[in-house]
Design a protein around this motif. Sequence first.
Motif, PDB file in Angstrom:
ATOM      1  N   ARG A 201       0.831  -1.205   0.000  1.00 37.06           N
ATOM      2  CA  ARG A 201       0.000   0.000   0.000  1.00 37.06           C
ATOM      3  C   ARG A 201       0.872   1.263   0.000  1.00 37.06           C
ATOM      4  NH1 ARG A 201      -2.284  -1.118   4.242  1.00 37.06           N
ATOM      5  NH2 ARG A 201      -4.050  -2.277   3.406  1.00 37.06           N
ATOM      6  N   GLN A 202       1.902   1.277   0.826  1.00 35.93           N
ATOM      7  CA  GLN A 202       2.782   2.436   0.894  1.00 35.93           C
ATOM      8  C   GLN A 202       3.616   2.576  -0.374  1.00 35.93           C
ATOM      9  OE1 GLN A 202       2.477   4.575   3.403  1.00 35.93           O
ATOM     10  NE2 GLN A 202       3.895   5.957   2.329  1.00 35.93           N
ATOM     11  N   SER A 203       4.038   1.454  -0.945  1.00 32.53           N
ATOM     12  CA  SER A 203       4.851   1.484  -2.166  1.00 32.53           C
ATOM     13  C   SER A 203       4.084   2.084  -3.332  1.00 32.53           C
ATOM     14  CB  SER A 203       5.315   0.065  -2.516  1.00 32.53           C
ATOM     15  OG  SER A 203       6.170  -0.443  -1.517  1.00 32.53           O
ATOM     16  N   LEU A 204       2.789   1.806  -3.417  1.00 30.08           N
ATOM     17  CA  LEU A 204       1.978   2.368  -4.496  1.00 30.08           C
ATOM     18  C   LEU A 204       1.900   3.889  -4.386  1.00 30.08           C
ATOM     19  CD1 LEU A 204      -0.924  -0.266  -4.672  1.00 30.08           C
ATOM     20  CD2 LEU A 204       0.925   0.078  -6.328  1.00 30.08           C
ATOM     21  N   ARG A 205       1.953   4.411  -3.161  1.00 26.28           N
ATOM     22  CA  ARG A 205       1.959   5.870  -2.960  1.00 26.28           C
ATOM     23  C   ARG A 205       3.315   6.460  -3.337  1.00 26.28           C
ATOM     24  NH1 ARG A 205      -0.621   5.220   3.018  1.00 26.28           N
ATOM     25  NH2 ARG A 205      -2.777   4.796   2.403  1.00 26.28           N
ATOM     26  N   HIS A 206       4.323   5.597  -3.467  1.00 26.15           N
ATOM     27  CA  HIS A 206       5.681   6.042  -3.796  1.00 26.15           C
ATOM     28  C   HIS A 206       5.881   6.193  -5.305  1.00 26.15           C
ATOM     29  CE1 HIS A 206       9.112   6.797  -1.213  1.00 26.15           C
ATOM     30  NE2 HIS A 206       9.938   6.289  -2.105  1.00 26.15           N
ATOM     31  N   HIS A 207       4.835   5.921  -6.063  1.00 21.80           N
ATOM     32  CA  HIS A 207       4.814   6.071  -7.525  1.00 21.80           C
ATOM     33  C   HIS A 207       5.943   5.314  -8.241  1.00 21.80           C
ATOM     34  CE1 HIS A 207       1.633   8.986  -7.048  1.00 21.80           C
ATOM     35  NE2 HIS A 207       2.397   9.728  -6.270  1.00 21.80           N
ATOM     36  N   PRO A 208       6.027   3.988  -8.024  1.00 22.19           N
ATOM     37  CA  PRO A 208       7.050   3.218  -8.741  1.00 22.19           C
ATOM     38  C   PRO A 208       6.601   2.924 -10.168  1.00 22.19           C
ATOM     39  CG  PRO A 208       5.722   1.747  -7.428  1.00 22.19           C
ATOM     40  CD  PRO A 208       5.200   3.140  -7.154  1.00 22.19           C
ATOM     41  N   ASP A 209       7.560   2.612 -11.019  1.00 18.41           N
ATOM     42  CA  ASP A 209       7.224   2.134 -12.361  1.00 18.41           C
ATOM     43  C   ASP A 209       6.987   0.627 -12.336  1.00 18.41           C
ATOM     44  OD1 ASP A 209       7.735   4.610 -14.034  1.00 18.41           O
ATOM     45  OD2 ASP A 209       9.660   4.427 -13.001  1.00 18.41           O
ATOM     46  N   ILE A 210       7.801  -0.080 -11.531  1.00 15.40           N
ATOM     47  CA  ILE A 210       7.719  -1.539 -11.455  1.00 15.40           C
ATOM     48  C   ILE A 210       7.766  -1.959  -9.990  1.00 15.40           C
ATOM     49  CG2 ILE A 210       8.836  -3.730 -12.078  1.00 15.40           C
ATOM     50  CD1 ILE A 210      10.100  -2.227 -14.469  1.00 15.40           C
ATOM     51  N   LEU A 211       6.904  -2.913  -9.627  1.00 16.20           N
ATOM     52  CA  LEU A 211       6.876  -3.470  -8.286  1.00 16.20           C
ATOM     53  C   LEU A 211       7.148  -4.970  -8.367  1.00 16.20           C
ATOM     54  CD1 LEU A 211       3.868  -1.831  -6.412  1.00 16.20           C
ATOM     55  CD2 LEU A 211       6.097  -2.273  -5.398  1.00 16.20           C
ATOM     56  N   ILE A 212       8.029  -5.469  -7.520  1.00 15.39           N
ATOM     57  CA  ILE A 212       8.265  -6.907  -7.404  1.00 15.39           C
ATOM     58  C   ILE A 212       7.809  -7.343  -6.023  1.00 15.39           C
ATOM     59  CG2 ILE A 212      10.000  -8.739  -7.334  1.00 15.39           C
ATOM     60  CD1 ILE A 212      11.703  -7.123  -9.268  1.00 15.39           C
ATOM     61  N   ILE A 213       6.835  -8.253  -5.978  1.00 13.13           N
ATOM     62  CA  ILE A 213       6.286  -8.746  -4.713  1.00 13.13           C
ATOM     63  C   ILE A 213       6.793 -10.169  -4.507  1.00 13.13           C
ATOM     64  CG2 ILE A 213       4.196  -9.202  -3.384  1.00 13.13           C
ATOM     65  CD1 ILE A 213       2.727  -7.257  -5.256  1.00 13.13           C
ATOM     66  N   GLY A 214       7.526 -10.373  -3.398  1.00 10.09           N
ATOM     67  CA  GLY A 214       8.131 -11.679  -3.153  1.00 10.09           C
ATOM     68  C   GLY A 214       7.137 -12.814  -3.138  1.00 10.09           C
ATOM     69  N   GLU A 215       5.977 -12.604  -2.519  1.00 16.72           N
ATOM     70  CA  GLU A 215       4.964 -13.658  -2.467  1.00 16.72           C
ATOM     71  C   GLU A 215       3.600 -13.067  -2.146  1.00 16.72           C
ATOM     72  OE1 GLU A 215       3.810 -17.692   0.039  1.00 16.72           O
ATOM     73  OE2 GLU A 215       5.784 -16.789   0.306  1.00 16.72           O
ATOM     74  N   ILE A 216       2.578 -13.467  -2.891  1.00 19.20           N
ATOM     75  CA  ILE A 216       1.199 -13.114  -2.574  1.00 19.20           C
ATOM     76  C   ILE A 216       0.651 -14.219  -1.683  1.00 19.20           C
ATOM     77  CG2 ILE A 216      -1.128 -12.784  -3.493  1.00 19.20           C
ATOM     78  CD1 ILE A 216       0.105 -11.510  -5.956  1.00 19.20           C
ATOM     79  N   ARG A 217       0.436 -13.882  -0.404  1.00 19.19           N
ATOM     80  CA  ARG A 217       0.062 -14.901   0.584  1.00 19.19           C
ATOM     81  C   ARG A 217      -1.388 -14.827   1.028  1.00 19.19           C
ATOM     82  NH1 ARG A 217       5.058 -14.034   4.863  1.00 19.19           N
ATOM     83  NH2 ARG A 217       6.736 -14.937   3.597  1.00 19.19           N
TER      84      ARG A 217
END
Length: 351
Positions: A201-217
């Motif tokens: 949630r916080q990363s999306l507010r950081h306006h990244p171009d690409i997000l890598i999520i280690g695991e969707i749990r």
Amino acid sequence: MEVEEFTVQMIQDAQQKGSSDIHLSPEGCQYSLYYRMDDTLLLKNRLMQEEGERLVSYLKFLSNMDVGERRKPQSGAAQIQTEAGNCMLRFSTITNFRAQESIVIRILSRTRSYQLDETTYFQKEVQKIKQLSQYKSGLLIFSGPVGSGKTTSMYQLIRENDTEIKQQVITIEDPVEIEEPLFLQAQVNEKAGISYAALLRQSLRHHPDILIIGEIRDEETAKMAIRGALTGHLILASIHAKNTVGVLARFMELGVTKEQLQQTLLGVVYQKLLPRFCPLCQEECHQWCSHFKANERRAVLYEVLSGLSLKEMLESGQKTSSDIRSFNHLLGKAAAYGFISEQSYQKYQIP
């Protein structure tokens, strides 16, 4: 030998042999030490019960676990200095009904990266994955067994992303497995209330171009990943499932609708690391084989579900397109070409 010295030697030996995990398990009145090599547990040593208990206590202390707590399962992490450099370790404990603790140490490799083309049996799937990573937004999912190289594939895919424009890449992991100075790497800390969903949630507010999520749990993380893909981010993530079709079922189990997947999902990648067949040794290539370089002894077999095949799967629930290159089909092809052994072909087929 002092327990600290024994631990360092044990980790170094496991690293040199290419082991992914070390298992210390109580067996009767003694402890057995195993290395996990290519999905197989190989016995390395046997310890007296007192020695095994002392080693378990030291490893719990090293990884900031509660040494006095022996009933509840615990997990932790630590860094240890070896001849190869700084090594990241993850620890997990479980106690049996006799109040004997077992511990598993996961060795997080920090070896140098290799191009995806160099570490696969078939190039066509790698080219598909690279094409999917060129999209500006959407969800690209990776699945496969523990230790199959999912995180490595995601990192290397973004490293090889051919773009002249600087992109901000944020990773969310538990823990960070690969150090990459060009990425902004965030680490989950459940004890401090920093969960995957909170970081995402916080990363999306950081306006990244690409997000890598280690695991969707969990459901919250799954829905946040969908929201991020809908709002213009390229998101790469891993999720546990038996095959590519199982990934879709897993998302729906986590409360994601078929319509949301149709709007966001770029592709699903299923992968496994398989030992090469050595024609000179006439067996699977293990750590003692001198005919291959260390990075050549295993390679990845990918299945990619995308495009028309993915669309048909989401609409009808069945693979109806003839262009799908299934994992079992490619496994048989690898065996026919002599890339893998007949034993591996039988062992790694997906039912």
